[in-house]
Design a protein around this motif. Structure first.
Motif, PDB file in Angstrom:
ATOM      1  N   ARG A  11      -9.493   5.421  -5.707  1.00 11.77           N
ATOM      2  CA  ARG A  11      -8.680   5.886  -4.900  1.00 11.77           C
ATOM      3  C   ARG A  11      -9.758   7.003  -3.670  1.00 11.77           C
ATOM      4  O   ARG A  11      -9.029   6.844  -2.088  1.00 11.77           O
ATOM      5  N   LEU A  16       0.321  -1.215  -0.069  1.00 13.09           N
ATOM      6  CA  LEU A  16       0.431   0.275   0.043  1.00 13.09           C
ATOM      7  C   LEU A  16       0.415   0.955   0.487  1.00 13.09           C
ATOM      8  O   LEU A  16      -0.018   2.925  -0.308  1.00 13.09           O
ATOM      9  N   LEU A  70       2.847   4.525  -7.004  1.00  7.91           N
ATOM     10  CA  LEU A  70       2.016   4.618  -8.342  1.00  7.91           C
ATOM     11  C   LEU A  70       1.383   5.747  -8.670  1.00  7.91           C
ATOM     12  O   LEU A  70       0.499   6.798  -9.379  1.00  7.91           O
ATOM     13  N   MET A 102      -3.728  -0.383   6.758  1.00  8.63           N
ATOM     14  CA  MET A 102      -4.123  -0.599   5.804  1.00  8.63           C
ATOM     15  C   MET A 102      -3.469  -1.421   5.158  1.00  8.63           C
ATOM     16  O   MET A 102      -4.637  -2.230   5.305  1.00  8.63           O
ATOM     17  N   GLY A 103      -2.526  -0.989   4.301  1.00  7.31           N
ATOM     18  CA  GLY A 103      -1.743  -2.261   3.725  1.00  7.31           C
ATOM     19  C   GLY A 103      -2.325  -4.082   5.281  1.00  7.31           C
ATOM     20  O   GLY A 103      -1.946  -5.069   4.666  1.00  7.31           O
ATOM     21  N   MET A 149       1.702   1.367  -3.283  1.00 11.54           N
ATOM     22  CA  MET A 149       0.624   1.963  -4.537  1.00 11.54           C
ATOM     23  C   MET A 149       0.173   3.668  -3.996  1.00 11.54           C
ATOM     24  O   MET A 149      -0.003   4.172  -5.061  1.00 11.54           O
ATOM     25  N   ARG A 150       0.491   3.700  -3.003  1.00 11.27           N
ATOM     26  CA  ARG A 150      -0.144   5.394  -2.376  1.00 11.27           C
ATOM     27  C   ARG A 150       1.059   6.197  -3.161  1.00 11.27           C
ATOM     28  O   ARG A 150       0.756   7.566  -3.754  1.00 11.27           O
ATOM     29  N   TRP A 179      -1.348   4.429   6.277  1.00 11.56           N
ATOM     30  CA  TRP A 179      -1.157   3.185   5.174  1.00 11.56           C
ATOM     31  C   TRP A 179      -0.978   2.109   5.186  1.00 11.56           C
ATOM     32  O   TRP A 179      -1.092   1.226   4.669  1.00 11.56           O
ATOM     33  N   ALA A 180       0.269   2.386   6.338  1.00 18.86           N
ATOM     34  CA  ALA A 180       0.906   0.807   6.279  1.00 18.86           C
ATOM     35  C   ALA A 180      -0.122  -0.021   7.612  1.00 18.86           C
ATOM     36  O   ALA A 180       0.085  -1.298   6.685  1.00 18.86           O
TER      37      ALA A 180
END
Lengths: 217, 217, 217, 217
Positions: free
Chosen positions: D122, C163, C170, D158-159, C166-167, D155-156
DNA sequence: GATGAATGAGTGTTCATTCAT
DNA sequence: GATGAATGAACACTCATTCAT
């Protein structure tokens, strides 16, 4: 067997497709017949085809079914008013050849079925043969036809009609010409020779059964 | 028709291809038969095919030609030693059915020819019919066969053989099974019924003259 | 797995197709990718595709396999020269992000696989995770990483990388832009924050085992 | 986005379509999902679809939107009654996994979105991440979470949730099985290991700032 | 003589979308 | 509001044929 249309419009469309398919199959054969050709001939969009048929083979089966029904109708209709069994046979063969002349599709399509839809092929033949068998059995009861296995005789009759028809109805001078209607029937003398052949094959032995004195002197 | 091999090796290769083609046409039909399948069956490279044949249709024609030649040989060989005309007829039909049982390819391939190669189809039928005609004419001279148009009778015989063969040789119980060799012949009783049918159709009128002058007494 | 080319020319052609497929899948996705697009991109004829691949799904699987092999190579190569486990981890993640930046195809293609080829998807993830697991186990032996279930931790690491990648790799400013190479890597500060997160998660408890005094004073 | 129904009947119809679409997308994926399948599943006529949605992509976006709203509700609801931040985190993850188990559609649909509707993808991620960020910021104020960039950490997290969920919720033994409801949650020991990982990653350094000693002020 | 890589026109079939009812 | 017949662009794939080796 394929989706049935639910509206009058749909019924018309499906009928147009069947008619077009018969024409296309008859003129170029199963494998050269493409869905595009069929739908163009029918004057409908390509996708419309799949509304009513699962695929090429499905419409082929329906066309065979349809032709089979029609040729049998033609034959039984013609034989209905015949007095004797022999007259019925004559009328039946005449109707068969006339149908062949008007619908060369019958032969051309049926012969394809060997590989395309073996089940449809067998059904077609056995249905017609069943008609012959029934007629022969009835004639045996009245003594118009000799004692014999009606099944073998029926297949023999079928074969005679098929090849005589192929030779004198389908093979016109020039070659393969699938234009329907314009085709002449079996020549009268050939027809008579063929009927002679059949009548002798089926005729009771002169001295055999005394029940029927109509046939023999 | 197609390039002829110029070496012994080439001759073998072409023969392998013809044999393979017969097998493939018989088992999957003309349209499903691809050049790749044929060359694989023959054990040669794809490109090799075009050394000896102009295309699929060309090898098909040769296969039909070949089968035709073989079935006629089988029939005439069998009839050769027959005493009477009727015995010759029996022997010929037996040979025909035996050939059919051993080479279902005959039927399966011929029926395809309708659209693939109409000329080959006609040639096949007329050649066999010509044999019947010759036999019938000869028998008419000896009085074994009644006075009649031998051509019509010949086509009738051809038709009888074709449909009886289809029904009792090709249609085994289960369905379409193209394994060659393992197929049984026409059952004896069916064969006898068929021959009865034919013999009566051809038999001279009892009271007619052996020399037969004219149709009726 | 698909036909292997038998000549050098064939090998080149197959490689061109794989490369083209990777590009097309990455830019328009599996379903929008047509064989025509792939072969045009590869500069070969349409039929050539089927010489080397059974179909779209088959080439997809090979592309996934190929990407997976390359990303793992990139990661292990980078980690090889690292002194400590933590350095190895840093190097691995750096390599992963760099690979992602240079081959956005990785993400874009993998995510498709959910429905296209679930087996390929699982294989991809488990192979990478297995690498993490091996690294964690080794680090546990030296005491650089605390006592814990390495499998759960490995999947957590995989998720973090996925992720974050991705964030920050990408999702560039404009939107979906699959041009390879031009893409910037993860910003340094983000990378540091992420590594802090990971290091704390894996770090041995200060007072736990006396075997390792590297981590805590 | 799409026409709004103007009657109660219309509202029901649109709801039926959305529900059907979620089911179909989840079970066969976006590309295999046809409008016909969706309307059949919903029990409405094909044309009805276009009364409420501009197309397949439009209903897809609404389904994603809907799922996103529901998963966030599930997470915040669960976290509401938690005493400490860490407890809230645990409750949030538990809710996330439970939702995943009950609605595998979430993953399966989201992963499609990569190419189908990048914007929706997104939006989905950022909305969930925003929830994590808010929670982390709040926890930083109380000192329950160390000083760090909450965005990277979010984000971590979330991953971690995404891949642990994929591995232990979605990948059941046999393979891809999209039957909803019957799916078991993440195993307890895995969950504990994961929370250990997260807690250590977020925990304040023991000796760091004197402002927060212990959990509460 | 023998090979097989390369080709592309052509096939059957699907499906999102329109529109008359 | 609801329907389903009709459409045609687009797809994956096949195969007879060529030709450089």
């Amino acid at each position: 067997m394929s989706a049935q249309p639910r509206t009058a419009r749909g019924t018309r469309t499906k009928a147009k497709l069947l008619e077009a398919a018969e024409a296309v199959f008859a003129s170029v054969g199963y494998h050269e017949a493409s869905i595009v050709k069929i739908t163009e001939e029918a004057g409908v969009g390509l996708g419309t085809f799949y509304l009513y048929f699962d695929g090429k083979q499905a419409i082929f089966d329906e066309v065979v079914e349809d032709l089979n029904r029609r040729v049998r109708h033609a034959m039984t209709d013609a034989a209905r008013n015949a007095g004797t069994r022999i007259e019925a046979e004559r009328a039946g063969f005449r109707a068969f050849f006339r149908f062949t002349a008007q619908h060369p599709a019958l032969y051309r399509i049926i012969r394809q079925a060997e590989f395309v839809s073996p089940g449809a092929l067998r059904l077609h033949y056995t249905r017609i043969v069943d008609g012959y068998i029934a007629g022969l059995k009835a004639a045996q009861l009245t003594g118009e036809v000799r004692d014999m296995d009606p099944t073998v005789a029926a297949w023999a009759l079928m074969g005679i009609g098929e090849l005589i028809g192929m030779r004198w109805v389908l093979w016109d001078e020039e070659g393969t010409d699938p234009v329907p209607g314009a085709r002449p029937d079996v020549p009268e003398d050939v027809f008579e020779e063929m009927m002679q052949f059949i009548e002798r094959a089926l005729a009771p032995t002169p001295d055999s059964t005394p029940l029927q004195e109509g046939k023999a002197p």
